[in-house]
Design a protein around this motif. Structure first.
Motif, PDB file in Angstrom:
ATOM      1  N   VAL A 171       0.893  -1.239  -0.194  1.00 33.22           N
ATOM      2  CA  VAL A 171      -0.088   0.027  -0.169  1.00 33.22           C
ATOM      3  C   VAL A 171       0.983   1.270  -0.066  1.00 33.22           C
ATOM      4  CG1 VAL A 171      -1.657   1.274   1.285  1.00 33.22           C
ATOM      5  CG2 VAL A 171      -1.992  -1.018   1.184  1.00 33.22           C
ATOM      6  N   LEU A 172       2.169   1.289   0.918  1.00 33.11           N
ATOM      7  CA  LEU A 172       2.723   2.454   0.815  1.00 33.11           C
ATOM      8  C   LEU A 172       3.705   2.672  -0.612  1.00 33.11           C
ATOM      9  CD1 LEU A 172       3.908   4.457   2.898  1.00 33.11           C
ATOM     10  CD2 LEU A 172       5.837   2.835   3.255  1.00 33.11           C
ATOM     11  N   ILE A 173       3.913   1.648  -1.298  1.00 32.89           N
ATOM     12  CA  ILE A 173       4.569   1.620  -2.447  1.00 32.89           C
ATOM     13  C   ILE A 173       3.562   2.265  -3.471  1.00 32.89           C
ATOM     14  CG2 ILE A 173       5.495   0.457  -4.488  1.00 32.89           C
ATOM     15  CD1 ILE A 173       6.868  -1.354  -2.255  1.00 32.89           C
ATOM     16  N   ARG A 174       2.416   1.959  -3.465  1.00 30.44           N
ATOM     17  CA  ARG A 174       1.193   2.344  -4.488  1.00 30.44           C
ATOM     18  C   ARG A 174       1.046   3.590  -4.209  1.00 30.44           C
ATOM     19  NH1 ARG A 174      -0.830  -2.114  -7.236  1.00 30.44           N
ATOM     20  NH2 ARG A 174      -2.790  -0.745  -7.974  1.00 30.44           N
ATOM     21  N   LYS A 175       0.831   4.155  -2.898  1.00 31.26           N
ATOM     22  CA  LYS A 175       0.874   5.627  -2.582  1.00 31.26           C
ATOM     23  C   LYS A 175       1.818   6.400  -3.044  1.00 31.26           C
ATOM     24  CE  LYS A 175      -2.282   5.642   1.551  1.00 31.26           C
ATOM     25  NZ  LYS A 175      -2.125   5.743   3.084  1.00 31.26           N
TER      26      LYS A 175
END
Length: 608
Positions: free
Chosen positions: A370-374
């Motif tokens: 999720v952090l990478i996609r954000k």
């Protein structure tokens, strides 16, 4: 006869010959495969005998050459008996299984070419395949790949899964006992009972000893104990289930049911992923713990590698074994906070349970994704979150028991065994004692100085134990939590037990009652038998010993090495029953598979 009919007749005859040739080929391959499996079984048996003699006995250089030649001949037979049928009958395999098979084949091929001088072994590429060690390694790889066949045979027999689970521990214990009796495994004469006791304590990850592990066993003996701890901690079904899937690409339905119950998996379809995560998490945690312990040791310490690996595995598996005579209370480790805290954290991670560890791993994996996609500005997929009530109970109870145990330990012992020690060391000893009491068995202080309040506090912590699906023992944190919540629920007059917006089923409550009742019954029986077999011992210490053995802790106040043969046998039985689980053990022998379709009228019995 017309030309068309003649062509059809020739084609029919050709197809018949092809089908007959195919049937004959399959029949030949089937017979050849059975012959090869027979050769593999006989050859592996001979290899086991030769290998035990090779590592366990002293022999002359002439006998050494004979053994090395024997290994080469055994490898040659296994190489052709293993891979010829697979080459002659190629089958489609899943990608992971195919990769493992290719790795085993390529390594074995390299050993074959090097051992029989088919290639020039002077080149650096082939030096890694020369010598006795690569030959033995290749034989072990082939043997591991053949485990699946024995598992298929066991699965075909109508044996209760609980009995298979219990028997697997007993078989490993017997093998370990024989290996510890080898002359090269011990430095002093050791009886079979003491060897059997040590094997039971290692496989059941208890840590109670009747001989000093540091001085009574050689490096080979310590490595054998280390392997028994690792197998006992993870469970033989973990390894066999993993290798069975890798080398057969599937597992039986009965095996999936048993593994599903052991690891608390949500479904049977993801069992192989669960097994893989468990094995990877275990070895990564132990490697990381071993490296931290290694970095915290004195640079001039001897056997740093063995000490680090042994204690990392022993701590994560909650075994309590140590390569030091006084354990972590030894002078060289007594004030080494890095080693002590590292061991404590490994104990917590090993005792928290594999289902929780896998859940935490999945949570952090999703968080990182999720952090990478954000960061990349991509849309985050919505994934339904399942409420893991069991995991929340485990985390809450683990934290509560550690903090409460540490606080009470500090309160009870601050002016007794901890008097004269600086405050930081007092907190570390209290924290370590609270953590270790719940099935680990390490100690960093002289536990003979404990007062009776601390002893009974430790008995309670030992009885509660670790969490479900972990390497530890005891009745488990979830059992204790549900029992307390059920009592409170009954006091308030509520009929349904609800935790986290989920209602606990009656079958779970019955299982909780059964586990608590059986544990108290077995501990009481063991304590009563110890009172008879060890009349000169302090009864409180014998009670402590009974709980420590049944809950696979390993702490001892009664000096287990001074027990009579009857006392040692009682402790052995308590350790085995406690590790396998009394409910699992009795289910394996007493379970009834007859389903009743009728029910009797219900009545209320006056119980108070």
């Amino acid at each position: 006869m017309s030309p068309n009919k003649e062509k059809l007749r020739i084609r029919e005859q050709l197809f018949k010959k092809l089908f007959l040739a195919g049937d004959r080929y399959n029949s030949f391959i089937g017979g050849f495969s059975r012959f090869c499996r027979f050769c593999i079984s006989v050859t592996l048996t001979l290899f086991l005998i030769a290998f035990i003699f090779y590592i366990g006995f002293s022999y002359s250089e002439k006998n050494s050459l004979v053994l090395r030649s024997t290994f080469r001949i055994i490898f040659l037979i296994l190489f052709f008996a293993k891979f010829l049928p697979e080459i002659l009958q190629i089958k489609t395999k899943p990608l992971l299984s195919l990769i493992y098979r290719i790795i085993v084949f390529l390594f074995s091929l390299g050993v074959f070419l090097s051992s029989f001088n088919i290639v020039n072994t002077d080149k650096s590429l082939w030096t890694m395949f020369t010598g006795t060690t690569p030959v033995v390694t290749a034989i072990f790889l082939i043997a591991i790949s053949e485990i699946s066949r024995s598992l298929r045979f066991i699965s075909s027999i109508n044996i209760p899964p609980a009995l298979i689970f219990s028997s697997s521990f007993l078989i490993i214990i017997l093998i370990g006992s024989v290996l510890l009796m080898l002359p090269n495994a011990h430095t002093i004469p050791i009886s079979f009972l003491d060897s059997f006791f040590t094997a039971v304590s290692a496989v059941c990850v208890t840590g109670l000893v009747v001989v000093d592990t540091a001085t009574s066993f050689t490096i080979l003996g310590k490595v054998i104990i280390l392997c028994l701890i690792q197998i006992g901690g993870l469970g033989i079904m973990t390894f066999t289930g993993f290798f069975s899937y890798v080398f057969t690409s599937s597992t039986s339905y009965r095996d999936r049911l048993m593994l599903k119950e052991i690891f608390s998996s949500q479904s049977m379809g993801n069992l192989f992923k669960v097994l893989t995560k468990i094995i990877i998490l275990t070895f990564l945690t132990e490697i990381a713990g071993g490296l931290i312990i290694f970095s915290g040791l004195n640079p001039y310490s001897s056997d740093k590698i063995l000490f680090s690996v042994f204690h990392a595995v022993s701590a994560f598996c909650n075994a309590g074994f140590s390569t030091l005579s006084d354990g972590l209370f030894s002078v060289s480790i007594r004030y080494n906070y890095v080693v002590q805290i590292s061991v404590a954290l490994l104990i917590i991670l090993g005792g928290i349970g594999f289902p929780v560890l896998v859940g935490v791993y999945s949570y952090f994996k999703r968080y990182i994704i999720v952090l990478i996609r954000k960061v990349r500005g991509r849309r985050i997929p919505v994934v339904p979150v399942q409420r893991n009530v069991s995991g929340r109970i485990v985390l809450f109870m683990t934290l509560f028991l550690i903090l409460a145990g540490s606080g009470l330990y500090y309160l009870f012992e601050s002016d007794k065994s901890l008097s004269g020690i600086d405050t930081t060391h007092k907190f570390i000893i209290s924290f370590f004692g609270s953590v270790s009491a719940r099935t680990a068995g390490f100690n960093i202080t002289d536990i003979s100085l404990w007062g009776y309040p601390t002893i009974f506090l430790m008995i309670l912590l030992m009885w509660i134990g670790a969490s479900p699906g972990s390497t530890g023992g005891g009745i488990k944190t979830t059992t204790f939590a549900i029992a307390l919540r059920s009592v409170w629920n009954n006091i308030r007059g509520r009929e349904q037990l609800v935790i986290g917006n989920r209602e606990i089923s009656n079958s779970t409550l019955i299982r909780v009652l059964s586990i608590i009742s059986l544990s108290l019954l077995i501990i009481t029986a063991g304590f009563f038998c110890m009172l008879i077999s060890e009349p000169g011992k302090n009864p409180v210490h014998l009670l402590f010993e009974s709980v420590s053995a049944f809950c696979t802790v390993g702490l001892s106040l009664a000096d287990t090495s001074s027990f009579s043969q009857a006392g040692k046998i009682i402790v052995i039985l308590l350790m085995f029953i406690g590790r396998v689980g009394p409910l699992t053990l009795m289910t394996g022998f007493l379970v009834s598979y007859r389903k009743k379709y009728s029910r009797y009228p219900e009545i209320d019995i006056i119980i108070n």
